[in-house]
Design a protein around this motif. Structure first.
Motif, PDB file in Angstrom:
ATOM      1  N   TYR A  83       0.774  -1.122   0.282  1.00 51.23           N
ATOM      2  CA  TYR A  83       0.076   0.037   0.031  1.00 51.23           C
ATOM      3  C   TYR A  83       0.809   1.141   0.033  1.00 51.23           C
ATOM      4  N   GLY A  84       2.026   1.153  -0.077  1.00 52.34           N
ATOM      5  CA  GLY A  84       2.999   2.184  -0.315  1.00 52.34           C
ATOM      6  C   GLY A  84       4.240   2.040   0.226  1.00 52.34           C
ATOM      7  N   THR A  85       5.182   3.011   0.320  1.00 50.18           N
ATOM      8  CA  THR A  85       6.429   2.781   0.977  1.00 50.18           C
ATOM      9  C   THR A  85       6.766   3.938   1.892  1.00 50.18           C
ATOM     10  N   GLN A  86       7.957   3.592   2.819  1.00 52.71           N
ATOM     11  CA  GLN A  86       8.616   4.707   3.553  1.00 52.71           C
ATOM     12  C   GLN A  86       9.874   4.637   3.773  1.00 52.71           C
ATOM     13  N   GLU A  87      10.694   5.638   3.579  1.00 55.65           N
ATOM     14  CA  GLU A  87      12.244   5.550   3.852  1.00 55.65           C
ATOM     15  C   GLU A  87      12.289   5.498   5.261  1.00 55.65           C
ATOM     16  N   VAL A  88      13.182   4.538   5.686  1.00 54.86           N
ATOM     17  CA  VAL A  88      13.673   4.302   7.245  1.00 54.86           C
ATOM     18  C   VAL A  88      14.929   4.320   7.079  1.00 54.86           C
ATOM     19  N   ILE A  89      15.865   4.314   8.310  1.00 53.67           N
ATOM     20  CA  ILE A  89      17.242   3.931   8.439  1.00 53.67           C
ATOM     21  C   ILE A  89      17.528   2.622   8.411  1.00 53.67           C
ATOM     22  N   ARG A  90      18.433   2.461   7.764  1.00 55.57           N
ATOM     23  CA  ARG A  90      18.781   0.942   7.464  1.00 55.57           C
ATOM     24  C   ARG A  90      19.093  -0.062   8.660  1.00 55.57           C
ATOM     25  N   ALA A  91      19.140   0.730   9.789  1.00 52.24           N
ATOM     26  CA  ALA A  91      19.453  -0.124  10.998  1.00 52.24           C
ATOM     27  C   ALA A  91      17.956  -0.742  11.653  1.00 52.24           C
ATOM     28  N   HIS A  94      14.593  -1.434  -3.812  1.00 48.35           N
ATOM     29  CA  HIS A  94      16.009  -0.809  -4.092  1.00 48.35           C
ATOM     30  C   HIS A  94      16.009  -0.791  -5.549  1.00 48.35           C
ATOM     31  N   GLU A  95      16.604   0.241  -6.338  1.00 42.05           N
ATOM     32  CA  GLU A  95      16.827   0.556  -7.603  1.00 42.05           C
ATOM     33  C   GLU A  95      15.773  -0.022  -8.389  1.00 42.05           C
ATOM     34  N   GLY A  96      14.123   0.148  -8.034  1.00 39.31           N
ATOM     35  CA  GLY A  96      13.205  -0.295  -8.795  1.00 39.31           C
ATOM     36  C   GLY A  96      12.646  -1.681  -8.478  1.00 39.31           C
ATOM     37  N   LYS A  97      13.358  -2.326  -7.665  1.00 40.39           N
ATOM     38  CA  LYS A  97      12.983  -3.955  -7.597  1.00 40.39           C
ATOM     39  C   LYS A  97      12.700  -4.080  -6.140  1.00 40.39           C
ATOM     40  N   THR A  98      11.905  -5.294  -6.030  1.00 46.38           N
ATOM     41  CA  THR A  98      11.565  -5.469  -4.548  1.00 46.38           C
ATOM     42  C   THR A  98      12.273  -6.709  -3.935  1.00 46.38           C
ATOM     43  N   TYR A  99      12.847  -6.674  -2.918  1.00 43.68           N
ATOM     44  CA  TYR A  99      13.848  -7.582  -2.288  1.00 43.68           C
ATOM     45  C   TYR A  99      13.281  -7.906  -0.891  1.00 43.68           C
ATOM     46  N   LYS A 100      13.652  -9.114  -0.499  1.00 45.44           N
ATOM     47  CA  LYS A 100      13.164  -9.590   1.104  1.00 45.44           C
ATOM     48  C   LYS A 100      14.595  -9.305   1.733  1.00 45.44           C
ATOM     49  N   ALA A 101      14.536  -8.831   3.063  1.00 51.90           N
ATOM     50  CA  ALA A 101      15.667  -8.563   3.813  1.00 51.90           C
ATOM     51  C   ALA A 101      15.784  -9.901   4.588  1.00 51.90           C
ATOM     52  N   SER A 102      17.225 -10.464   4.563  1.00 51.23           N
ATOM     53  CA  SER A 102      17.674 -11.534   5.049  1.00 51.23           C
ATOM     54  C   SER A 102      18.412 -11.243   6.428  1.00 51.23           C
ATOM     55  N   ALA A 103      19.262  -9.942   6.347  1.00 52.03           N
ATOM     56  CA  ALA A 103      20.342  -9.980   7.513  1.00 52.03           C
ATOM     57  C   ALA A 103      20.567  -8.639   7.629  1.00 52.03           C
ATOM     58  N   ASN A 104      20.794  -7.944   8.777  1.00 49.41           N
ATOM     59  CA  ASN A 104      21.235  -6.487   8.913  1.00 49.41           C
ATOM     60  C   ASN A 104      22.419  -6.728   9.988  1.00 49.41           C
ATOM     61  N   LYS A 105      23.671  -6.700   9.679  1.00 51.39           N
ATOM     62  CA  LYS A 105      24.696  -6.822  10.229  1.00 51.39           C
ATOM     63  C   LYS A 105      25.882  -6.281   9.817  1.00 51.39           C
ATOM     64  N   ASN A 106      26.826  -5.883  10.939  1.00 50.43           N
ATOM     65  CA  ASN A 106      28.183  -5.101  10.526  1.00 50.43           C
ATOM     66  C   ASN A 106      27.981  -4.065   9.396  1.00 50.43           C
ATOM     67  N   GLY A 107      27.003  -3.221   9.387  1.00 53.01           N
ATOM     68  CA  GLY A 107      26.548  -2.004   8.722  1.00 53.01           C
ATOM     69  C   GLY A 107      26.093  -2.430   7.295  1.00 53.01           C
ATOM     70  N   ASN A 108      25.779  -3.616   7.008  1.00 53.15           N
ATOM     71  CA  ASN A 108      25.148  -3.865   5.891  1.00 53.15           C
ATOM     72  C   ASN A 108      24.173  -4.846   5.947  1.00 53.15           C
ATOM     73  N   LEU A 109      23.033  -4.248   4.840  1.00 57.43           N
ATOM     74  CA  LEU A 109      21.853  -4.839   4.682  1.00 57.43           C
ATOM     75  C   LEU A 109      21.887  -5.874   3.610  1.00 57.43           C
ATOM     76  N   TYR A 110      21.546  -7.037   3.882  1.00 50.13           N
ATOM     77  CA  TYR A 110      21.666  -8.079   2.819  1.00 50.13           C
ATOM     78  C   TYR A 110      20.238  -8.457   2.402  1.00 50.13           C
TER      79      TYR A 110
END
Length: 65
Positions: free
Chosen positions: A3-11, A21-37
């Protein structure tokens, strides 16, 4: 259904959230060591953007798949 999107901090992104991200939809798998997978059916990637676009459900909550 999205129903829409919202920008949030990666953490703030948790595993299972749907992210645009870049026009495609992804599922987040991990958020560690300053990187989002992120992954989808055809690719996987690691990003370190400060802000990411999270997909929202009908109540305005992050969409978790």
């Amino acid at each position: 259904m999205m129903y829409g999107t919202q920008e949030v901090i990666r953490a703030c992104v948790k595993p299972g959230m749907l992210v645009k991200h870049e026009g495609k939809t992804y599922k987040a798998s991990a958020n560690k060591n300053g990187n989002l997978y992120l992954f989808n059916l055809t690719e996987a990637k690691r990003i370190n953007d400060v802000f990411v676009e999270v997909c929202l459900d009908s109540r305005g909550e992050p969409l978790i798949n």
